[in-house]
Design an enzyme around this catalytic site. Structure first.
Site, PDB file in Angstrom:
ATOM      1  N   ASP A   9       0.818  -1.223   0.000  1.00 49.09           N
ATOM      2  CA  ASP A   9       0.000   0.000   0.000  1.00 49.09           C
ATOM      3  C   ASP A   9       0.846   1.265   0.000  1.00 49.09           C
ATOM      4  O   ASP A   9       0.422   2.313   0.501  1.00 49.09           O
ATOM      5  CB  ASP A   9      -0.947   0.023   1.219  1.00 49.09           C
ATOM      6  CG  ASP A   9      -1.789  -1.233   1.327  1.00 49.09           C
ATOM      7  OD1 ASP A   9      -2.409  -1.597   0.317  1.00 49.09           O
ATOM      8  OD2 ASP A   9      -1.809  -1.843   2.405  1.00 49.09           O
ATOM      9  N   LYS A  12       2.617   2.299  -5.142  1.00 45.34           N
ATOM     10  CA  LYS A  12       3.407   1.858  -6.297  1.00 45.34           C
ATOM     11  C   LYS A  12       2.705   2.115  -7.610  1.00 45.34           C
ATOM     12  O   LYS A  12       3.341   2.417  -8.618  1.00 45.34           O
ATOM     13  CB  LYS A  12       3.728   0.361  -6.160  1.00 45.34           C
ATOM     14  CG  LYS A  12       4.564   0.009  -4.947  1.00 45.34           C
ATOM     15  CD  LYS A  12       4.796  -1.487  -4.840  1.00 45.34           C
ATOM     16  CE  LYS A  12       3.553  -2.263  -4.526  1.00 45.34           C
ATOM     17  NZ  LYS A  12       2.967  -1.942  -3.202  1.00 45.34           N
ATOM     18  N   GLN A 220       2.195  -5.828  -3.269  1.00 49.69           N
ATOM     19  CA  GLN A 220       2.417  -5.901  -1.829  1.00 49.69           C
ATOM     20  C   GLN A 220       3.743  -5.215  -1.451  1.00 49.69           C
ATOM     21  O   GLN A 220       4.124  -4.259  -2.105  1.00 49.69           O
ATOM     22  CB  GLN A 220       2.372  -7.352  -1.331  1.00 49.69           C
ATOM     23  CG  GLN A 220       0.987  -7.980  -1.351  1.00 49.69           C
ATOM     24  CD  GLN A 220       0.730  -8.810  -2.574  1.00 49.69           C
ATOM     25  OE1 GLN A 220       1.613  -9.256  -3.271  1.00 49.69           O
ATOM     26  NE2 GLN A 220      -0.538  -9.017  -2.847  1.00 49.69           N
TER      27      GLN A 220
END
Length: 440
Positions: A9, A12, A220
């Site tokens: 989070d 990206k 992730q």
């Protein structure tokens, strides 16, 4: 390579979207639709889960490597939503034949396990990611190429469903699935992607020999890596740099630059250790200003101060060339900002996190405090225009985290960005062996 260096989070998607305008291909190499990347361009928001974030830039080919577990239903929904916006997806999307397919029984198993664990639940998204990776490793997985071979798919599905129905019925006390219904559903969904199967590894080799620019997009973050994260509260894939090679089928020489994405603070979704977590009004304020809700699940994210100790581990593990700091503007208006600079464990001072997961529960954090700033940083695009205290904070981040800062995001839109080096805005091309590899 663009990687998350915290618990995911980090923002990206925006950075990949921004950089993809200067590359020829964007590649996903691990994870599944449990990861959500939010892109904002000209005020319009798009959330992607499987399609690489370069899809909004017409010149970028988008590839899904063999390390990605694919939900056909999710990919179909996402593709149709993008096409409804006038984006040509199918002519630019390629999917590795070796991608494991997430089947309906994987989601049932995911939910059944979490329910059975009760208070010890990992906090997964319930999307079937873990069970799909398990089938891959146990060699009973369904692959993307299987969808176009009726007899082979039937044979493999019969074996897999026989096993999983037994587990669902006898172990979890649930109901199994109908072979015919699962088979028909898989064949129909597979037909939606006829013509998209591509030898991604071979295509990447071809692109590299032609001198094309390739951007690898991680999902992730480092601390969720199945090997290097806060196990067992991790995802089911490798989120670190080695997964680029195994999940896309390229050698280490394909990687010229590693951009580590980190928020100016820290967040985490789900259960698991979080040494710098805040439980006060400051943490609640950060969550509100940062709109800290998961793009995939909508779950509220836990918020805390920047953890420089964990970032140092991420820099080492991934060979980070430079960091990109996101959501700096969320810290606007704070009187004081803290950074976790070391851990204490049984009287010992640690400058990188322990690798044994049990030790995380006993960590104490040493903090360094920095004065906040009252001016706004939202939308600033020139380093010199940042408040002095913000510059001091960023300089401290650079010194504490083990790699230089190369980018600063000051808002969700792709235009709200600062390119820096040693505190000075710049425009330059990085070259490796005479080839341009990163544009700032």
């Amino acid at each position: 390579v663009v990687l998350g260096t915290q618990w995911g989070d980090e923002g990206k998607g925006k950075i990949v979207d921004l950089l993809s305008k200067d590359v020829d291909a964007v590649v996903r190499f691990q994870g599944g639709h449990n990861a959500g990347h939010t892109l904002v361009a000209e005020g319009n928001k798009t959330v992607l889960h499987l399609v690489p974030s370069g899809i909004l830039n017409e010149g970028a080919q988008c590839l899904i490597g063999n390390g990605v577990v694919v939900s056909l239903e999710a990919l179909k929904t996402e593709t149709e939503a993008l096409e409804a916006l006038g984006i040509d997806v199918r002519s630019r999307l390629g999917i590795s034949p070796a991608c494991p397919i997430i089947m309906p029984y994987h989601e049932l198993l995911d939910h059944a396990r979490e329910k059975a664990k009760g208070k010890k639940a990992i906090g997964t998204t319930g999307r079937g990611i873990g069970p799909a990776y398990e089938d891959k490793v146990s060699r009973r997985g369904i692959r993307f190429s299987d969808l176009f071979n009726h007899d082979l798919l039937s044979e493999k599905l019969e074996e897999a469903l026989d096993y999983h129905n037994f587990v669902l019925d006898k172990y979890f006390g649930g109901e199994g699935l109908s072979f015919d219904l699962v088979l028909d559903d898989a064949l129909q969904l597979g037909a939606c992607f006829t013509g998209l199967m591509m030898d991604v590894s071979g295509e990447l080799h071809r692109l590299r020999t032609q001198g094309k620019r390739i951007l690898y997009e991680g999902a992730q973050g480092t601390l969720l890596d199945i090997d290097h994260g806060t196990y067992p509260f991790v995802t089911s894939s490798n989120t670190t740099i080695g997964a680029v090679c195994t999940g896309a089928g390229v050698g280490p020489d394909a990687i010229d630059y590693v951009l580590g994405i980190t928020k100016a603070y820290t967040t985490r979704v789900g259960h698991g250790p979080f040494p710098t977590e805040l439980f006060d009004d400051v943490g609640a304020g950060i969550a509100e200003r940062g709109a800290e809700f998961g793009a995939t699940t909508g779950r509220a994210r836990r918020c805390g101060w920047l953890d420089a100790v964990a970032l140092r581990r991420a820099a080492h593990t991934n060979g980070v060339t430079g960091f990109c700091v996101t959501k700096l503007d969320v810290l606007d208006g704070l009187d004081e900002i803290k950074v976790g600079i070391a851990y204490r464990l049984g009287g010992e001072v640690l400058d990188i996190p322990p690798q044994n997961p049990e030790a995380w529960d006993d960590l104490e954090v040493e903090y360094e405090s920095f004065p906040g700033w009252q001016e706004t940083t939202r939308g600033v695009t020139n380093y010199d225009d940042l408040p002095d205290n913000a510059k001091t904070y960023l300089a401290a981040m650079e010194a504490l985290c083990g790699a230089p800062l190369h980018m600063i995001s000051t808002g969700p839109d792709r235009k709200e960005i600062i390119f820096i080096y040693s505190g000075v805005s710049f425009t330059v091309e990085f070259f490796v062996q005479g080839n341009p590899v990163c544009f700032f």
